[in-house]
Design an enzyme around this catalytic site. Structure first.
Site, PDB file in Angstrom:
ATOM      1  N   TYR A 180       0.831  -1.210   0.000  1.00  0.00           N
ATOM      2  CA  TYR A 180       0.000   0.000   0.000  1.00  0.00           C
ATOM      3  C   TYR A 180       0.863   1.256   0.000  1.00  0.00           C
ATOM      4  O   TYR A 180       0.383   2.343  -0.318  1.00  0.00           O
ATOM      5  CB  TYR A 180      -0.880   0.054   1.259  1.00  0.00           C
TER       6      TYR A 180
ATOM      7  N   GLU B 175      -4.539   7.568 -10.064  1.00  0.00           N
ATOM      8  CA  GLU B 175      -4.347   7.034  -8.707  1.00  0.00           C
ATOM      9  C   GLU B 175      -5.640   6.430  -8.161  1.00  0.00           C
ATOM     10  O   GLU B 175      -5.918   6.502  -6.963  1.00  0.00           O
ATOM     11  CB  GLU B 175      -3.822   8.122  -7.765  1.00  0.00           C
TER      12      GLU B 175
END
Lengths: 439, 208
Positions: free
Chosen positions: A276, A422
């Site tokens: 992440y 994103e």
């Protein structure tokens, strides 16, 4: 202009002090002013003519020309290792329309830095920082966006040669969108599904050379090019990339957290959420960045609203500044508040990110899931509200807001790109929702 | 929500999900507005989760149930995020020591909290009365008025140079109209008085 001077005389605080608060320190706020001043004294860094009058080819050429001039002046103007100074300098000189190194510092070097081993840093990091190679980050695919679970590009390990074979089996598997991938980059961090002995281990990052370093021609087995014009950011070459059984050595897998041994043994990262990291980093940064896009548009609209006079209120001898109308204030001031709120929320989120980074060094990734969820929501809400705010700013400029002389459209075009890059906003919001439900 | 339902503890970012509803007194400052927002965010997160669970109980698979309440889920996410932004804004401003800076930023916070709560009026009405909402509306107009003298200084504080801004309308010196005219004259279309398109298409058309 006396109207603007009058406004500045009315202000009740020191704008330098406020700038220090916005940019996190007095030192950086001062450095921004010094860098802007320094740039204004270098004639080669001036625009050859207003950007809206240039064709896409001319914009690309102009961005590239400025990068080469900047490369010469860079060490004299900024501390090259200071990312914030570098970003400000590039925005000052080149603006928002992109350039061949637009993603090099922000999306190529960071994964190399955070996901690469010391040996890999030794091999590539110095070269990247000295700009001996130009890189980008290639994850998104034409048919699946950046949905990691659906990536079609594979990196299959061949034990006999200790190489990975990169392959894009279909048109939808082509990498699509990465900035500077099309024409400028000769290296890329490529995200592909790792396959060892028919077992799929999911998305991993690989350092991949895509063009010859001398001739800049694409290497055999590589299909690469520009995806065509976009709403904005047209001085950058967003690209496509395909692989036809393209081989790279084993040590081109970025192996700080997960490894593949020569015999094909896979060593997984100590924590699944480690991956992440990159997303959280970029999305944390986006809150501040979007706040600045909004501030750009508001700077234009508020100043112009103080200069533009139209209609009468009490005094019928002078037309009033349009900024005195409640509707204009209602249109602009809540967005000013949001621009500040985004700056402060961004700064706090960045601190949390640094906290997570420090925790990761000692194996503590507890806060990572919280921050991953939060930044997914932040990037969605902030990009959406920024787009709305910029559009309000445009309309607050009356008809002239529609002219490219306002330059608001370019800011709008770049900012709303954030609604889909994103992670598309709805997908991001559902990611946060999953966390809220689980909580 | 599931953790709270099962009596487990949750992290600080979602602690409000477990808090009970309390009456708010809007005259006590921005924190009261945060309470309104927390209520709206909490209620939406619980509602969306309940709906999700109900759909699964009715026999829908997890993925189908999730898709069938996705819009409600997204609303919960938006409220959660906007709450975070509001809280960090207030937290940052309350930590400032310079009085003149703090004062104008409090004015800005007031614009923000009033605008944000009004913007989620349909959710807020589950916690505040319509009279309270009217009062928030009046507060907003009054906050806009208070902020007006500092509007230009607040955006000047971002210190975006003319070179970076590249906007004729947003010039720092405010000399908009003469420069707008110069800008238009620089258009490639104005480099000749008669464009090739006139000779090639318009003239033959008019000559017919």
């Amino acid at each position: 202009n006396p109207d603007l001077t009058e406004e500045r005389m009315k202000g009740t605080f020191d704008t330098d002090k406020m700038a220090a608060l916005i940019y996190g320190s007095e030192k950086f706020a001062r450095r921004r002013r010094e860098i802007s001043d320094c740039v204004s004294r270098i004639p080669q860094l001036a625009d050859i003519k207003p950007y809206p009058f240039l064709t896409r080819d001319e914009k690309l050429m102009e961005g590239t020309r400025k990068i080469s001039v900047l490369n010469h002046y860079l060490p004299a103007i900024i501390d090259k290792d200071n990312a914030a100074e570098s970003l400000h300098l590039h925005q000052e000189v080149i603006g928002f329309e992109g350039h061949p190194l637009a993603l090099h510092d922000s999306l190529f070097i960071p994964p190399l830095l955070t996901q690469g081993t010391d040996e890999q840093h030794e091999k590539w990091l110095g070269r990247a920082k000295r700009r001996e190679i130009i890189g980008c980050y290639a994850q998104t695919e034409m048919g699946h966006g950046s949905n990691l679970r659906a990536l079609e590009t594979t990196a299959t390990y061949d034990i006999s040669t200790q190489e990975f074979i990169l392959h894009t089996p279909t048109i939808t598997a082509l990498k699509w969108w990465p900035g500077n991938l099309g024409k400028s980059s000769n290296w890329a961090v490529v995200v592909a599904d790792l396959v060892i002995k028919d077992t799929h281990y999911g998305a991993h990052m690989f350092m991949v050379q895509i063009r010859d370093e001398k001739t800049h021609e694409p290497l055999t087995g590589i299909t690469v090019g520009d995806i065509g014009p976009k709403m904005a950011f047209n001085a950058a070459d967003n690209g496509f990339l395909g692989f036809d059984h393209y081989r790279i050595p084993r040590d081109h897998l970025l192996m700080k957290y997960s490894r593949v041994e020569p015999d094909g043994t896979y060593i997984k990262p100590m924590h699944a959420k480690i991956n992440y990291h990159g997303m959280v980093r970029v999305r944390s940064n986006m809150t501040t960045e979007q706040g600045l896009f909004l501030a750009h548009a508001l700077t234009i609209a508020v100043r112009y609203s103080a200069v533009r006079r139209q209609g009468y209120l009490d005094d019928k001898s002078h037309e009033v500044k349009v900024l005195d109308y409640q509707t204009q204030q209602h249109r602009l001031f809540p967005s000013i508040a949001r621009a500040y709120a985004f700056q402060f929320a961004g700064a706090e989120t960045w601190k949390l990110y640094e906290q997570v980074l420090n925790g990761m060094k000692s194996g503590n990734v507890e806060l990572m899931a919280d921050l991953h969820a939060l930044t997914s929501g932040l990037k969605s809400v902030v990009t959406h509200q920024t787009g709305e705010g910029i559009e309000q700013a445009r309309m607050a400029c009356g008809g002239h807001g529609y002219s490219m002389a306002s330059y608001i459209f370019e800011i709008f075009g770049l900012a709303i790109g954030g609604c889909t890059y994103e992670g598309e906003n709805m997908v991001m919001l559902l990611q946060l929702a999953r966390y809220l439900v689980k909580s | 929500v599931e953790l709270v339902q099962s009596g487990k503890s949750v992290g600080p970012m979602v602690a409000y999900l477990a808090e009970p509803d309390t009456k708010v007194d809007l005259t006590t400052g921005p924190e009261a507005y945060v309470k309104v927002f927390q209520h709206a965010a909490r209620r939406q997160a619980w509602k969306a989760t309940d709906k999700f669970h109900e759909l699964m109980k009715s026999g829908q698979s997890r993925d189908i149930a999730w898709n069938n309440c996705a819009v409600e889920l997204i609303r919960a996410s938006r409220l959660h995020t906007r709450l975070y932004i509001m809280e960090t804004f207030i937290r940052r401003v309350s930590s400032i020591s310079d009085i003149s800076i703090k004062k104008v930023l409090i004015d800005l916070v007031n614009v923000h909290v009033n605008y944000e709560v009004l913007d989620i009026g349909t959710y807020a009405l589950e916690h505040v009365s319509s009279t309270q909402l009217d009062s928030i509306r009046s507060q907003l107009y009054s906050s806009l008025d208070t902020l007006r003298p500092n509007a230009v200084s607040l955006i000047d504080s971002f210190q975006i140079s003319d070179m970076q801004l590249r906007s004729v309308l947003g010039r720092r010196d405010g000399h908009v109209y003469p420069n707008l005219f110069e800008w238009a004259k620089a258009s490639p279309l104005n480099q000749t008085h008669v464009l090739p398109s006139v000779n090639q298409y318009l003239k033959p058309m008019m000559d017919k």
